[in-house]
Design a protein around this motif. Sequence first.
Motif, short mmCIF file in Angstrom:
data_model
loop_
_atom_site.label_atom_id
_atom_site.label_comp_id
_atom_site.label_asym_id
_atom_site.label_seq_id
_atom_site.Cartn_x
_atom_site.Cartn_y
_atom_site.Cartn_z
N UNK A 8 -19.77 20.35 -13.98
CA UNK A 8 -20.23 20.60 -12.55
C UNK A 8 -21.94 20.53 -12.20
N UNK A 9 -22.05 20.64 -11.02
CA UNK A 9 -23.32 20.64 -10.62
C UNK A 9 -23.84 22.06 -10.44
N UNK A 10 -25.05 22.33 -10.71
CA UNK A 10 -25.55 23.77 -10.66
C UNK A 10 -26.72 23.73 -9.99
N UNK A 11 -27.27 24.93 -9.34
CA UNK A 11 -28.70 25.04 -8.76
C UNK A 11 -29.40 25.83 -9.67
N UNK A 12 -30.62 25.14 -10.13
CA UNK A 12 -31.42 25.89 -10.82
C UNK A 12 -32.47 26.68 -10.07
N UNK A 17 -31.23 20.25 -8.51
CA UNK A 17 -29.77 20.57 -9.11
C UNK A 17 -29.83 20.05 -10.50
N UNK A 18 -29.03 20.37 -11.16
CA UNK A 18 -28.61 19.90 -12.61
C UNK A 18 -27.41 19.72 -12.88
N UNK A 19 -27.03 18.74 -13.75
CA UNK A 19 -25.72 18.73 -14.22
C UNK A 19 -25.21 19.63 -15.43
N UNK A 20 -24.05 20.22 -15.43
CA UNK A 20 -23.72 20.99 -16.67
C UNK A 20 -22.37 20.68 -17.20
N UNK A 21 -22.51 20.20 -18.52
CA UNK A 21 -21.37 19.75 -19.24
C UNK A 21 -21.20 20.84 -20.33
N UNK A 69 -32.31 28.79 -23.03
CA UNK A 69 -33.03 27.59 -22.35
C UNK A 69 -34.03 27.95 -21.40
N UNK A 70 -34.12 29.20 -21.20
CA UNK A 70 -34.78 29.81 -20.00
C UNK A 70 -34.76 28.90 -18.81
N UNK A 71 -33.19 28.55 -18.42
CA UNK A 71 -33.06 27.60 -17.11
C UNK A 71 -31.97 28.45 -16.54
N UNK A 72 -32.15 29.51 -15.68
CA UNK A 72 -31.16 30.46 -14.95
C UNK A 72 -30.71 29.38 -13.72
N UNK A 73 -29.29 29.51 -13.55
CA UNK A 73 -29.08 28.82 -12.72
C UNK A 73 -27.71 29.47 -11.76
N UNK A 74 -27.32 28.98 -10.62
CA UNK A 74 -26.11 29.43 -10.08
C UNK A 74 -25.19 28.31 -9.88
#
Length: 118
Positions: A8-12, A17-21, A69-74
């Motif tokens: 899915x795509x997530x918003x950092x 935007x980032x891809x999450x696998x 990862x210190x990469x919070x996202x929703x």
Amino acid sequence: MGSPIYFTLVRLDSGDLASLTIIREPTEFFVQLRSYGFTEHTGAESWLLAEMGTGAFLDVVSTVCSIFLDRPFTYIIPDGVTRADWLMEMEVKARDPRFSLKERDGEFAYCMTVPVRK
């Protein structure tokens, strides 16, 4: 059947935007988070994962990425779609045998196999 694969795509938190696998095994998972200028991997292992529903599992993934990862996202849930419907769709896609991962240069790419008609 192989392990469920969530994509899915997530918003950092930065707004990007980032891809999450996510590759889910019964008691562990592996995550790749990828955006402009970075690709990072993490995972976790716990017997509790085997009993989690999709919603709780994806919440754990978000927490692990935020901490390790210190990469919070929703997660991005489309307008007009309830969280329950989105979770059900994520689970159906995660178990669809047409979707798979390919690895190239240490990064995973999410693919859909489409049969060629002759």
